[in-house]
Design an enzyme around this catalytic site. Sequence first.
Site, PDB file in Angstrom:
ATOM      1  N   LYS A 114     -10.524  -0.609  -0.947  1.00  0.00           N
ATOM      2  CA  LYS A 114     -10.645   0.494  -0.242  1.00  0.00           C
ATOM      3  C   LYS A 114      -9.685   1.331   0.230  1.00  0.00           C
ATOM      4  CE  LYS A 114     -15.628  -0.302   0.147  1.00  0.00           C
ATOM      5  NZ  LYS A 114     -16.858  -0.422   1.104  1.00  0.00           N
ATOM      6  N   GLU A 115      -8.439   0.653   0.827  1.00  0.00           N
ATOM      7  CA  GLU A 115      -7.323   1.137   1.379  1.00  0.00           C
ATOM      8  C   GLU A 115      -6.115   0.867   0.631  1.00  0.00           C
ATOM      9  OE1 GLU A 115      -9.126   1.154   5.977  1.00  0.00           O
ATOM     10  OE2 GLU A 115      -8.062  -0.478   5.192  1.00  0.00           O
TER      11      GLU A 115
ATOM     12  N   ASP B  68      -6.218  -6.683   8.905  1.00  0.00           N
ATOM     13  CA  ASP B  68      -7.413  -7.435   9.099  1.00  0.00           C
ATOM     14  C   ASP B  68      -8.151  -7.893   8.086  1.00  0.00           C
ATOM     15  OD1 ASP B  68      -8.437  -7.668  11.664  1.00  0.00           O
ATOM     16  OD2 ASP B  68     -10.074  -6.309  11.525  1.00  0.00           O
TER      17      ASP B  68
ATOM     18  N   SER C 245     -12.010   4.582  19.098  1.00  0.00           N
ATOM     19  CA  SER C 245     -11.116   5.662  19.873  1.00  0.00           C
ATOM     20  C   SER C 245     -11.759   6.771  20.486  1.00  0.00           C
ATOM     21  CB  SER C 245      -9.985   5.974  18.659  1.00  0.00           C
ATOM     22  OG  SER C 245      -9.278   5.225  18.086  1.00  0.00           O
TER      23      SER C 245
END
Length: 705
Positions: free
Chosen positions: A105-106, A135, A445
């Site tokens: 996906k990335e 990760d 964040s």
Amino acid sequence: MVATHSCKVLTARAILSRLHIFFHALAILALFYYRFTSLFTTTSSLARLTWALLVIAELILTFIWGFAQGFRWRSVLRDVSGWESIKPHQLPGLDVFIVTADPTKEPVLEVMNSVISAMALDYPPDKLAVYLSDDGGSPLTKEAIREAFQVAKLWIPFCNKYGIKTRIPEFFFSPSCDRERLDWDHDYKAQELLIKSKYEALKKNIEKGSGDTSKCRMVHDRAPYVEIVNDNKQDGESEAVLPLLVYVAREKRPSHPHRFKAGALNALLRVSSLMSNGSYILILDCDMYCNDPTSARQSMCFHLDPNMSPSLAFVLYPQTFYNASRSNDIYDGQARSATKTKWQAMDGLRGPVMTGTGYYLKRKALFGRPNREDEFLTSQPEKAFGSSTKFIDSLHHNSKQNIELKQMNKDELLEEARRLATCTYESNTLWGDKIGFSYECLLESTFTGYLLHCRGWKSVYLNPTRPCFLGVTTIDMKDTMVQLVKWTSGLLGVGISKYSPITYAMSRMSVLQSMCYAYLTLSGLFGFPFVIYGIVVPMCSLKGIPVFPKISDPWIAPFVVVFVSSLVQHLYEVLSGGDSVRTWWNEVRIWFVKGVGACLFGSIEAIMKKMGKQKTTFRLTNKVVEKEKLDNYEKGKFDLQGADMFMVPVGILVTLNLLGFIGCLYRVIIYHNYQELFAQLFLSFFLLVLSRSIIESIAKKVLFF
């Protein structure tokens, strides 16, 4: 020239906004006066029920609108100058954190471009360190970063020598960057061709590896792995000093919670403290490129200001997306309202929120309050930070810009780093609570920034002419909705928790700042009044029950004023920011679709989690840009593939309003009661016009299914 910064209050905007707030509030009060007086004089039980539902919807809308006025009170515009004059010895250490989780996906090539562009920042290489957290533990990512460093060894000296501004290899070698690729001399051309061949080889190997399931996979049960790809030392006289580059894949075990991105960032906090210990941290998504190499120096104009620095936690830059259409952004992927309005407004209060990427953060801000950053180090630091004495010792020496790697031999350093990246290290500590990034919300964040503001920290927002960071936004309905469901669920979860800005923040920050955070956390509730209005109005039209005053009744005025005033205020906001009427229309349209779709589902999910009926799940936004989807997006065509679940409520409401419009028009023609039903007829017509493109896309999907 001395490095300085300026802050200009947008006075004209503030005055107009406050006048509009007063005018609009009077209209709302008049509207509710009419609603409540008419509600108790209505004799029909059905009419009373419909009016009660509409009053509930209007109360929710007013509730959210009231909080939104915090964004309109005092907007400011900041600028910096003279950052070039900051001497290398004056600059503090800077660590860059890049987090990736799924190579499918990335795209790994995008991740490597982010890494290379971060290493190429205009910053002393001995004070710059780049950390990549993988990760997913993908073998492909591990191999790619080693090869990407070989490209960086040629790329960074080339950029520095010729003053290259576009330091993203993928962009530099694209046709859109032809103006910057000038024929300086034969040496320039030779170096450019060599770097291009190296980069093309990197692309080819990544593409080959992406098709190999043994490499392009995620490992969810693994030991911690830390690798120093470049140790920040000069190997020879001909070798240029390059930033420290470290690959980290923290330990993951199915039996231990890994806390998603927040857990990855906290692991990087510990590992980086041991290796480079930069006083400031740049957080980047894996698809967010450093488009302006001077962004770090620009942020230091604020961080190095002795009058501002003691209480300044972070400097935020806007998220800009290179694949977002400038003229016809049908999904509002560029988030214009946030980057051009909301963050400027919050900057005039205590500072903008800490979005997921593109901000320079003071490391000490994550460990305490202003002027009390070492409060957890004074007594029993092991209970707060964990049992690593070397890590705790690095915190005591955080005022030093760097901890030399030679203080420990490489094997000892890596062994301690792996220990800090284990999944059990945080047990019985304050990590994720009062230390580091918070685990309370999946939007780590944003929520951590909220807590920083509650603790007394401030932030600033800088939006230079040249975008400092470029990323990828969603270009189809499915990814847009999935992303918004995640945001809505996470933010509303905060809004209905003990950390709600309405209760928790009011005593810890200004009322206006609390209102801004309250809007952000509760705006997902828009979905409920949309659904109420979308069902009640057409159903009443079919039954011939009026829910608004007659068109000749003076009490119709408050309804007209509220409706027109909202649209005109939004239009002014869009046009004053340099955008077009088309942008305004696109935002109104997608606001309705998102409200009925993603906001509704996200709100329900947050409520279910609060009741303990649903577990927390992490949704990773798809960063793959497919050519067919990009073509549809650039043509202004909605891509509904995979978005069926979200389109169901939209389709139901549009169908109901179509039937309501036809039924209402029939009654107006046959019974001539346009006085009573004109407002309902107009609302259904407006919704149908607003949804025309969506209706066409749904119809095509159904017909070609």
